[in-house]
Each structure stands twice: as C-alpha cells, then as structure tokens.
Design a protein around this motif. Structure first.
Motif, PDB file in Angstrom:
ATOM      1  N   ASP A 151       0.807  -1.220   0.000  1.00  0.00           N
ATOM      2  CA  ASP A 151       0.000   0.000   0.000  1.00  0.00           C
ATOM      3  C   ASP A 151       0.837   1.266   0.000  1.00  0.00           C
ATOM      4  N   ASP A 152       2.140   1.145  -0.016  1.00  0.00           N
ATOM      5  CA  ASP A 152       3.014   2.320  -0.077  1.00  0.00           C
ATOM      6  C   ASP A 152       4.228   1.952  -0.916  1.00  0.00           C
ATOM      7  N   ALA A 153       3.967   1.652  -2.188  1.00  0.00           N
ATOM      8  CA  ALA A 153       5.028   1.153  -3.059  1.00  0.00           C
ATOM      9  C   ALA A 153       5.416   2.218  -4.069  1.00  0.00           C
ATOM     10  N   GLY A 154       6.679   2.160  -4.498  1.00  0.00           N
ATOM     11  CA  GLY A 154       7.181   3.088  -5.489  1.00  0.00           C
ATOM     12  C   GLY A 154       7.737   2.373  -6.699  1.00  0.00           C
ATOM     13  N   PHE A 209       7.109  10.943  -5.506  1.00  0.00           N
ATOM     14  CA  PHE A 209       6.262  10.243  -6.470  1.00  0.00           C
ATOM     15  C   PHE A 209       6.905   8.942  -6.921  1.00  0.00           C
ATOM     16  N   TYR A 210       8.190   8.944  -7.189  1.00  0.00           N
ATOM     17  CA  TYR A 210       8.839   7.723  -7.681  1.00  0.00           C
ATOM     18  C   TYR A 210       9.104   6.719  -6.567  1.00  0.00           C
ATOM     19  N   GLU A 211       9.292   7.189  -5.351  1.00  0.00           N
ATOM     20  CA  GLU A 211       9.584   6.280  -4.243  1.00  0.00           C
ATOM     21  C   GLU A 211       8.319   5.808  -3.522  1.00  0.00           C
ATOM     22  N   GLY A 244      -0.946  14.151  -4.281  1.00  0.00           N
ATOM     23  CA  GLY A 244      -0.490  13.231  -3.256  1.00  0.00           C
ATOM     24  C   GLY A 244      -1.408  13.216  -2.060  1.00  0.00           C
ATOM     25  N   ALA A 245      -1.668  12.007  -1.531  1.00  0.00           N
ATOM     26  CA  ALA A 245      -2.487  11.885  -0.321  1.00  0.00           C
ATOM     27  C   ALA A 245      -1.754  12.452   0.882  1.00  0.00           C
TER      28      ALA A 245
END
Length: 292
Positions: A67-70, A95-97, A285-286
């Motif tokens: 749920d928090d992947a880059g 954004f990329y990470e 972004g959240a």
C-alpha cells in the motif's frame, strides 16, 4: 466482435509484427545483452500473469497488496556521473519512491495526422492485448487513472523491480502494464530508467536517460541514437532465439512542480522528430512531503 473473432484477427497481425522484427532487426543473445531481456505477455492478452513469471525467473517474490510502493525503491539508484537524486524536488522524489500515494489525472492530445494511426493501433492491437492502449480522445481519461504498483524482491532482499498497471477509472480498461527498474547498461556508467512493456512472444524495452532540471524537476528522455543507446527496442523471442529492432519512437517526460506547488508531468511522444502525442498528468499526493 466476439473474443474468438478478435483472436482470429489478432494472431496473424501479431505474427506479422514479430516477423517484421525478425526480418529487419538483428539476432541477439540475451545473455550478452541483458538490458533487452525481461517479461513476455500471454499470446492473446498481456494481463498481469507475466509478473509472477518474471519473479520466478529470478527466484524472487512478489509483494502483493503493497500500500506504499514506489516505481523505484530510492531515486539514489539512478545516481551517477549525470544525475544526483539529492537535487530533486521532494515531491518529484516522493512520487517515484511512493507512487501509490499519488492520484493521477490525465489529459491527452494527438497530432491530427497521427490520430488515425493511433486509432488503428488501438483497435487492432492495444485494446485486445490490454497494453499500450493510449487514450484517443481527451474525455477518455476525464475520470483519471488508477495506479497499482507491485514490487518484486530479489533473494538478497533488494528490490528487483516493480510492475505498474494503470487503468482508466471510467471503464476499468488497462492502459499500461509495465516493468520498471533502475538499470545500468554495460559500458554506460550512468544508470537509466528501464521500462519493459510485455507483449506476446516479446516486449518493448525503453531506456530513459535521467537528468535533474535547475528547478529540481526530473527529465527522462529517449532521444535518437545508435544501437545500445537510449531509446525504444522491440524484442521477439522464439524459444532460445531472440531478435531485436530499434524503433524510431522517442519520448520525453518532464516531472515538475508548478508555481502553485502542484506536481505535474508533461509527456511528449514523437515518431522520429515528428510530434505524435502529448500527455499531461496532474499528480495529487495523499500525504505530500514538505517542500523546500
């Protein structure tokens, strides 16, 4: 048109494309040119089954439900003679990470001369395969896109790469299904972003050169060049044999923060030097990081 008739039309077209690559490209050994290796899609539909096959090929495991992947574990993976991740704006780097934190809104505009070609490719190939299905009209993407990132972890614990699947929210249809890595091409000291789009019996491999702008934005480009340089390559595999052909498709991504603090991406796609398609993304972004 039924699924059966789609397969009847699609398979000969796929074979013609693969034959063209074999006829006009070069025979390669993927052990000597690993930057052209990667996942293949299924014959009739790319889908996402390629991800587990690619993980198994490397003895790696798929991190489902992250749920928090880059797309990249860290932008420092691209550090080299022409790139320093510490110079990036925090939003760009985040954004990329942490790609799944960000919601994508998309606008598209085809060049008038290229729209019929885009329609033909979409009708005969992209929609059937659910791959590289670029929106044909601006309203096609009016409701935005979903963004699903699935990392793959190597046996040593490091991140091998990540799949990125994007679907239109309005229809649920897949637009892109790709494999993302930081990759160092043999003989080139500066790592590249390598994107692989699986296709039946092969793949499209794109090498993108990274650069930081003075404002902290990120430029990713695949300009014209020779064999082994940044650009796009079609690869066909037949058992242990493989062929590849460089194709004159050139891309430029500019990921930047505008004057109001909004993260945006301008994506230009050219055929040779002729403009074909322009895409613009607004990225919300959240939990955006703090600014400089």
């Amino acid at each position: 048109m039924t699924n059966g008739s789609k397969r009847t039309i699609g398979t000969p077209l796929d074979r013609m494309t693969q034959h063209w690559v074999r006829l006009t490209g070069r025979r390669i050994d993927l052990r000597d040119e690993p930057w052209l290796a990667g996942p293949c899609g299924d014959r009739d539909r790319v889908g996402d089954s390629w991800l587990r096959r690619e993980a198994a090929r490397h003895g790696a495991r798929v991190l489902d439900g992250a749920d928090d992947a880059g797309l990249l574990p860290s932008m420092t993976a691209l550090d080299g003679p022409g790139f320093d991740a510490s110079e990036l704006h925090p939003h760009v780097r985040d954004f990329y990470e942490h790609t799944t934190r960000w919601r994508l809104e998309l606008w598209s505009q085809w060049s008038p001369w290229a729209w019929p070609f885009g329609w033909l490719v979409s009708t005969l190939f992209a929609r059937r395969l659910e791959q590289l299905s670029l929106p044909l009209r601006p309203l096609d993407a009016a409701h935005g896109m979903t963004s699903e990132v699935t990392p793959v972890v190597a046996p040593d614990g490091g991140t091998l790469g990540a799949s990125w699947q994007r679907r239109l929210r309005a229809t649920g249809s897949t637009v892109f299904s790709g494999w993302y890595q930081a990759f160092t091409v043999p003989g080139v000291p500066q790592p590249r972003v390598r994107v692989v789009f699986p296709l039946p019996n092969g793949r499209l491999v794109v090498l993108l050169r990274p650069r930081v702008t003075p404002e902290g934005g990120l430029l990713l480009a695949s300009p014209g060049g020779g064999w082994g340089e940044d650009g796009a390559y079609l690869v066909v595999e037949r058992g242990s044999r493989a062929w590849a052909r460089r194709v004159p498709v050139h891309e430029r991504f500019h990921v930047h923060v505008d004057g109001e603090g909004v993260l945006r991406t301008d994506h230009a796609l050219n055929l040779w030097t002729i403009p074909v398609l322009r895409l613009h993304y607004r990225l919300d972004g959240a939990t955006p990081p703090s600014t400089r």
